[in-house]
Enzyme design. Structure first.
Site, PDB file in Angstrom:
ATOM      1  N   LYS A  48      45.922 -16.801 -56.265  1.00  0.00           N
ATOM      2  CA  LYS A  48      45.295 -16.638 -54.951  1.00  0.00           C
ATOM      3  C   LYS A  48      43.880 -17.207 -54.911  1.00  0.00           C
ATOM      4  CE  LYS A  48      47.568 -12.181 -53.967  1.00  0.00           C
ATOM      5  NZ  LYS A  48      48.508 -12.548 -52.904  1.00  0.00           N
TER       6      LYS A  48
ATOM      7  N   GLY B 172      48.992  -3.705 -50.872  1.00  0.00           N
ATOM      8  CA  GLY B 172      48.448  -2.623 -51.682  1.00  0.00           C
ATOM      9  C   GLY B 172      48.670  -1.243 -51.107  1.00  0.00           C
TER      10      GLY B 172
ATOM     11  N   ARG C 279      59.365  -9.044 -37.460  1.00  0.00           N
ATOM     12  CA  ARG C 279      60.063  -8.904 -36.174  1.00  0.00           C
ATOM     13  C   ARG C 279      59.372  -9.740 -35.090  1.00  0.00           C
ATOM     14  NH1 ARG C 279      64.086  -5.540 -34.938  1.00  0.00           N
ATOM     15  NH2 ARG C 279      64.593  -3.797 -36.310  1.00  0.00           N
TER      16      ARG C 279
END
Lengths: 291, 194
Positions: A80, A152, A164
């Site tokens: 990351k 987390g 969705r």
């Protein structure tokens, strides 16, 4: 037909489909993840739950740690960087990382600009809460998208909401007339050509994974049934009672997400899931970073 | 004719699209029950060979698939699929099907920065667009194995009876000739059984 670097990068994401990408913080954890069937690992110093607990500024991991993890496993290794921190990305490219996650889990380095990912040879995955964010990241050069979820927490609600929403926005775009796309592009703040692709294909132009809050095989299967093409599991595995067993179960759940019989068998006796925190109880919503 | 596509992980959907274009029916294999349905050929797609190998063992698919291939079921393995078919893999000891007499080197071109596109000749097919994604190549082959293509002196496609092993990804291109080559074996197999 020549393939560009960008196409090759999108195609690596296609090879990851139907798989589980696991957060790991040590070479030992990376080996457990690989042996459990992970299709890639995300190398980082602290998993999101610990980043949340520690507070302060969270940055790219130590290149030494990333190299040690690259040496420990044969599967792709991701890492990351902070949103907008293109120098961290340059460093990871120099390490020949397989995928860079420009991630809201770390503290953002830029509150306006994301990284211009078209300048890099290595591929990028970015988080998105809705279709507009996803297409903006793709316009900047992302070759894979994941939902943001709420990292987390072990709470699936945000990932479900984001998946969705993206799916329903895609269905809406598909139903629009040609002449209505211009206005839709304006509203979504995305390039028209990308929106045309979405309309034509009925899906995002890159692979779309679920991430943020997945803690159980059932969570993973839920995201797959909602249209995810694979899942990232962060804190859910190595914050649980029996990481190897849970990791294997989640891998199987992603393959057999439509088979309740297999899902019930693999969900048995997994030990304690991560305790988690309700996403409504937290002060810091990481998903709000970088829109 | 009907084809099974191993769908445990990876780019199985793309092989399905290729068969749709040719007009061949197919189904996905995720369990023993799926594999027991009648089929005239099997495709093992690209993905992570360690992941697919682990799932093949855990889902009790390894032995049935190995037996059926040994009894003549045509198989096309691409990238990870080639690694899983190989009798021997340099770099690790993960479980594999091991029916194809070749030695394969995983991640032979390095990490993603080593992924590339090229065109090369395939025996009996001609020039073919080849997409290599963190690809393997074949280090050596047994006597019964026919080498069909090489790139930079490395073997990237082989055939042994009805087993076809490919280091690259024909399913990511528009060219269906490798799939058709495999389907010829499937037609022969279908006839031999009826």
């Amino acid at each position: 037909m020549e393939k560009t670097r960008y196409e090759l990068n999108k195609e690596l994401a296609q090879m990851l489909k139907g798989g589980v990408i696991m957060d790991v913080t040590t070479p030992e954890q990376a080996k457990i993840a690989e042996a459990s069937g992970a299709c890639a690992v995300m190398a980082l110093e602290r998993i999101p739950a610990d980043i949340r607990a520690a507070g302060g500024v969270s940055r790219m991991s130590d290149p030494g740690l990333i190299k040690a993890i690259q040496q420990a496993v044969s599967i792709p290794v991701m890492a990351k960087v902070r949103i907008g921190h293109f120098v961290e990305a340059q460093i990871l490219e120099a390490l020949e990382i397989d995928y860079i996650d420009e991630s809201e889990v770390l503290s953002p380095a830029d509150d306006i600009y994301h990284i211009d990912k078209t300048r890099f040879k290595v591929p990028f995955v970015c988080g998105a809460k809705n279709l507009g964010e996803a297409l903006r990241r793709i316009a900047e050069g992302a070759s894979m998208i994941r939902t943001k979820g709420e990292p987390g927490t072990g709470d699936i609600i945000q990932a479900v909401t984001h998946m969705r929403l993206i799916q329903s926005e895609i269905r809406r775009v598909v139903s629009l007339g040609e002449d209505e796309l211009y206005e839709a592009a304006k509203q979504l703040q995305v390039p028209l050509d990308l929106l045309r692709l979405v309309q034509k294909q009925g899906k995002l132009p890159v692979v779309n994974f679920a991430a943020g809050g997945i803690a159980t095989p059932a969570d993973a299967a839920l995201m797959m049934q909602l249209g995810a093409e694979g899942v990232f599991v962060g804190s859910g595995i190595f914050k649980s009672g029996n990481p190897a067993k849970r990791a294997q179960a989640i891998v199987k759940a992603v393959t057999n997400y439509n088979n309740p019989q297999i899902l019930s068998e693999i969900s048995e006796n997994l030990g304690e899931a991560m305790i988690g925190i309700n996403s409504e109880e937290i002060d810091l919503l990481m998903a709000k970073r970088g829109e | 004719m009907h084809i099974g596509i191993l769908a445990l992980q990876g780019a199985f959907f793309e092989h399905g699209q290729m068969l749709d274009k040719i007009g061949i029916s197919h189904h996905e294999i995720r369990s023993v029950a799926d594999f027991l349905k009648p089929l005239d050929g099997l495709i093992i797609p690209g993905g992570e060979s360690t992941t697919i190998g682990k799932l093949l063992s855990d889902l009790q698919l390894m032995n049935p698939i190995r037996e059926k291939i040994q009894n003549g079921l045509p198989v096309l393995g691409t990238c990870a699929g080639l690694i899983l078919l190989a009798k021997q893999t340099l770099t690790n000891g993960y479980p594999s099907i091991g029916t194809l007499d070749v030695v394969v080197k995983r991640n032979a071109y390095g990490r993603q920065l080593g992924s590339f596109f090229t065109k090369a000749e395939i025996a009996g097919i001609g020039s073919f667009p080849m997409v290599f994604i963190r690809a393997p190549y074949i280090e050596s082959v047994g006597e019964s194995v026919q080498v069909l293509a090489t790139v930079d002196d490395h073997i990237v496609m082989v055939k042994s009876l009805r087993q076809t092993g490919v280091a690259f990804h024909p399913e990511l291109t528009e060219d269906d000739s490798i799939h058709r080559l495999f389907l010829n074996d499937c037609i022969e197999y279908e006839k031999s059984r009826s």
